[in-house]
Design a protein around this motif. Structure first.
Motif, mmCIF file in Angstrom:
data_model
loop_
_atom_site.group_PDB
_atom_site.id
_atom_site.type_symbol
_atom_site.label_atom_id
_atom_site.label_comp_id
_atom_site.label_asym_id
_atom_site.label_seq_id
_atom_site.Cartn_x
_atom_site.Cartn_y
_atom_site.Cartn_z
ATOM 1 N N UNK A 329 1.476 49.292 44.889
ATOM 2 C CA UNK A 329 0.845 50.591 44.674
ATOM 3 C C UNK A 329 1.523 51.245 43.474
ATOM 4 N N UNK A 330 0.753 51.991 42.726
ATOM 5 C CA UNK A 330 1.283 52.760 41.610
ATOM 6 C C UNK A 330 0.992 54.225 41.877
ATOM 7 N N UNK A 331 2.044 54.996 42.079
ATOM 8 C CA UNK A 331 1.936 56.437 42.298
ATOM 9 C C UNK A 331 2.390 57.111 41.017
ATOM 10 N N UNK A 332 1.439 57.442 40.148
ATOM 11 C CA UNK A 332 1.825 57.866 38.819
ATOM 12 C C UNK A 332 2.557 56.722 38.147
ATOM 13 N N UNK A 333 3.802 56.983 37.732
ATOM 14 C CA UNK A 333 4.594 55.931 37.099
ATOM 15 C C UNK A 333 5.547 55.250 38.073
ATOM 16 N N UNK A 334 5.447 55.578 39.360
ATOM 17 C CA UNK A 334 6.294 54.918 40.359
ATOM 18 C C UNK A 334 5.539 53.736 40.957
ATOM 19 N N UNK A 335 6.197 52.590 40.972
ATOM 20 C CA UNK A 335 5.585 51.344 41.412
ATOM 21 C C UNK A 335 6.306 50.839 42.650
ATOM 22 N N UNK A 336 5.560 50.350 43.638
ATOM 23 C CA UNK A 336 6.202 49.813 44.830
ATOM 24 C C UNK A 336 5.209 49.468 45.913
ATOM 25 N N UNK A 337 5.619 49.684 47.159
ATOM 26 C CA UNK A 337 4.783 49.381 48.309
ATOM 27 C C UNK A 337 5.191 50.269 49.475
ATOM 28 N N UNK A 338 4.277 50.413 50.410
ATOM 29 C CA UNK A 338 4.556 51.138 51.648
ATOM 30 C C UNK A 338 3.696 50.553 52.751
ATOM 31 N N UNK A 339 4.218 50.519 53.959
ATOM 32 C CA UNK A 339 3.435 49.969 55.051
ATOM 33 C C UNK A 339 4.253 49.859 56.317
ATOM 34 N N UNK A 340 3.721 49.100 57.268
ATOM 35 C CA UNK A 340 4.365 48.999 58.571
ATOM 36 C C UNK A 340 4.279 47.580 59.105
ATOM 37 N N UNK A 341 5.161 47.276 60.003
ATOM 38 C CA UNK A 341 5.081 46.138 60.898
ATOM 39 C C UNK A 341 5.703 46.631 62.189
ATOM 40 N N UNK A 342 5.370 46.045 63.315
ATOM 41 C CA UNK A 342 5.886 46.560 64.581
ATOM 42 C C UNK A 342 7.376 46.876 64.481
ATOM 43 N N UNK A 343 7.719 48.108 64.810
ATOM 44 C CA UNK A 343 9.117 48.532 64.828
ATOM 45 C C UNK A 343 9.552 49.327 63.628
ATOM 46 N N UNK A 344 8.848 49.193 62.487
ATOM 47 C CA UNK A 344 9.360 49.778 61.249
ATOM 48 C C UNK A 344 8.231 50.281 60.347
ATOM 49 N N UNK A 345 8.472 51.424 59.713
ATOM 50 C CA UNK A 345 7.623 51.937 58.643
ATOM 51 C C UNK A 345 8.494 52.001 57.395
ATOM 52 N N UNK A 346 8.084 51.318 56.350
ATOM 53 C CA UNK A 346 8.946 51.106 55.187
ATOM 54 C C UNK A 346 8.228 51.476 53.900
ATOM 55 N N UNK A 347 8.978 52.026 52.955
ATOM 56 C CA UNK A 347 8.447 52.291 51.616
ATOM 57 C C UNK A 347 9.542 52.020 50.601
ATOM 58 N N UNK A 348 9.160 51.475 49.444
ATOM 59 C CA UNK A 348 10.111 51.219 48.352
ATOM 60 C C UNK A 348 9.388 51.422 47.036
ATOM 61 N N UNK A 349 9.895 52.335 46.204
ATOM 62 C CA UNK A 349 9.277 52.655 44.919
ATOM 63 C C UNK A 349 10.344 52.832 43.848
ATOM 64 N N UNK A 350 9.979 52.474 42.621
ATOM 65 C CA UNK A 350 10.852 52.722 41.472
ATOM 66 C C UNK A 350 10.003 53.185 40.299
ATOM 67 N N UNK A 351 10.521 54.133 39.545
ATOM 68 C CA UNK A 351 9.781 54.683 38.417
ATOM 69 C C UNK A 351 9.862 53.745 37.212
ATOM 70 N N UNK A 352 8.701 53.362 36.715
ATOM 71 C CA UNK A 352 8.622 52.412 35.605
ATOM 72 C C UNK A 352 9.334 52.952 34.364
#
Length: 416
Positions: A329-352
């Motif tokens: 996913x690209x949120x403006x200039x921040x690139x990464x991912x977000x989502x879930x799997x049983x037990x955890x909701x995780x997001x990781x982004x870094x600004x390009x």
């Protein structure tokens, strides 16, 4: 459905390995420090805001706690456990604990695809070259699957009850693929939240290389970047690592009753539930390093590298700065991912453009990626405001207050 290994152009994969390693270790000529090189602490007034935002989001998610990392190249870093590992434990999570990285796995799956491009596979190869049992998808390419624009629906709803009732069961990727395909076709060329695309892409990459996704992640992602705690576990049910952050899930009925019941422990899980879509295990330091490397390889916000240049909006009538391409996913200039799997909701982004990096792991999956992503945006906005003479003259397309509201909107448990 039957899936079998196909002998692909394996020799070429070796030829592109060195190039892929250089790409993903951020060898772009950029002098920004990597997260691991940022040692100074952020100012106390900033960390207090980061702490308060993380505690509020954990409560909103029904999570006993969280592990959070924020790295600001011009100001410092804050890496911390928040809350407690499990209800009533009184034990603060340690940043060294491992957890399920959820859909950050999709970014890694696309890393493998691009590393193998021109060797065992080509980006524009038809899926049916490697997965013969889906002849009706002959116009779907491997890069379409990576970009999430293949018109495939998610398998989640079809398998949800079976996964929830037996999370330790070992699944075959073809079961998820079949369920997703059975849900009907969406619109080709429009981005969709689809685990089916990544189950099929994982199968194609395994068949082309005659190598497991576990080994492909090690070869093309973890080893080149020195990610020592990042791995796709074996299918046998287990906790995510030897020192895991416990994971939980709050049922819909418990949410309706104000989350007063203890959440269900979901720490023990078969990684086959996530596979090439959300199965990888990692820790906060590895994910910070990883997503910063990917962002550093993406060019600039104004001139994106080919993998991300053809981004499409997440919603046609939604915010146009929320886009997707290349397994990210690209949120403006921040690139990464977000989502879930049983037990955890995780997001990781870094600004390009600046290298500002945020990682969030909430240990309850009930609220999913929307809440984790909103918290990541809030933390990024707070961190971006850190005063410094080296602070870049750019801005994010959202404010801390807007992200704060988004966390509230995504809440599944009471927070006020």
């Amino acid at each position: 459905m039957s899936f079998s290994f196909r002998r692909g152009r394996v020799g070429g994969a070796v030829a592109v390995f060195a190039a892929a390693a250089m790409l993903l270790t951020g060898c772009t000529g950029d002098e920004r420090p990597a997260p691991a090189d940022i040692a100074d602490p952020l100012p106390e007034e900033v960390t207090e805001r980061l702490q308060a935002a993380s505690e509020r989001a954990a409560a909103a998610a029904g999570a006993p706690g969280a592990i959070v990392g924020v790295w600001v190249p011009w100001a410092g870093e804050w890496v911390s456990g928040v809350g407690e590992t499990e209800p009533g434990s009184g034990v603060q999570p340690s940043p060294e604990m491992t957890f399920r990285a959820a859909t950050v796995t999709r970014s890694m799956t696309c890393d493998v695809l691009y590393a193998m491009d021109g060797g065992a596979v080509d980006l524009d190869d038809s899926l049916t070259e490697y997965v013969h049992s889906v002849p009706h998808l002959d116009e779907v390419t491997l890069v379409d699957l990576c970009d999430g624009v293949a018109g495939l629906r998610s398998s989640d709803s079809g398998n949800w009850n079976a996964m929830l009732s037996n999370p330790t069961r070992e699944w075959s990727p073809r079961e998820f693929a079949a369920t997703g395909l059975g849900a009907g076709q969406g619109k080709v060329g429009v981005w969709a939240e689809s685990d089916t695309s990544f189950f099929l892409l994982g199968l194609a990459l395994e068949n082309a290389s005659r190598t497991t996704m576990r080994e492909l992640y090690e070869r093309y992602v973890a080893e080149p970047q020195g990610l020592h705690n990042t791995v796709l576990p074996n299918d046998q049910a287990s906790a995510p690592g030897s020192e895991p952050l416990p994971g939980f899930y709050t049922s819909s009925s418990a949410r309706e009753n104000g989350c007063e019941e203890p959440p269900r422990d979901m720490t023990e899980l078969s990684a086959s539930i996530g596979y090439a879509s959300s199965g990888v295990v990692s820790d906060v330091a590895d994910l910070g390093s990883y997503v910063a490397n990917v962002a550093a390889s993406a060019g600039s916000g104004d001139d994106l590298a080919p993998r991300w240049a053809r981004s499409v909006p997440l919603e046609d009538d939604g915010a146009q700065w929320m886009r997707a391409a290349g397994g990210n996913r690209l949120l403006g200039s921040m690139l990464g991912q977000q989502g879930k799997i049983f037990g955890y909701s995780t997001a990781a982004y870094s600004d390009i453009d600046t290298g500002l990096t945020v990682v969030v792991a909430l240990n309850n999956s009930a609220a999913g990626g929307d809440l984790a992503g909103a918290l990541a945006r809030e933390l990024a906005a707070i961190a971006f405001e850190t005063p410094s003479e080296d602070r870049p003259e750019t801005s994010l397309p959202w404010t801390a207050d807007q992200a704060h509201q988004a966390v509230g909107d995504a809440a599944v448990c009471p927070i006020e």
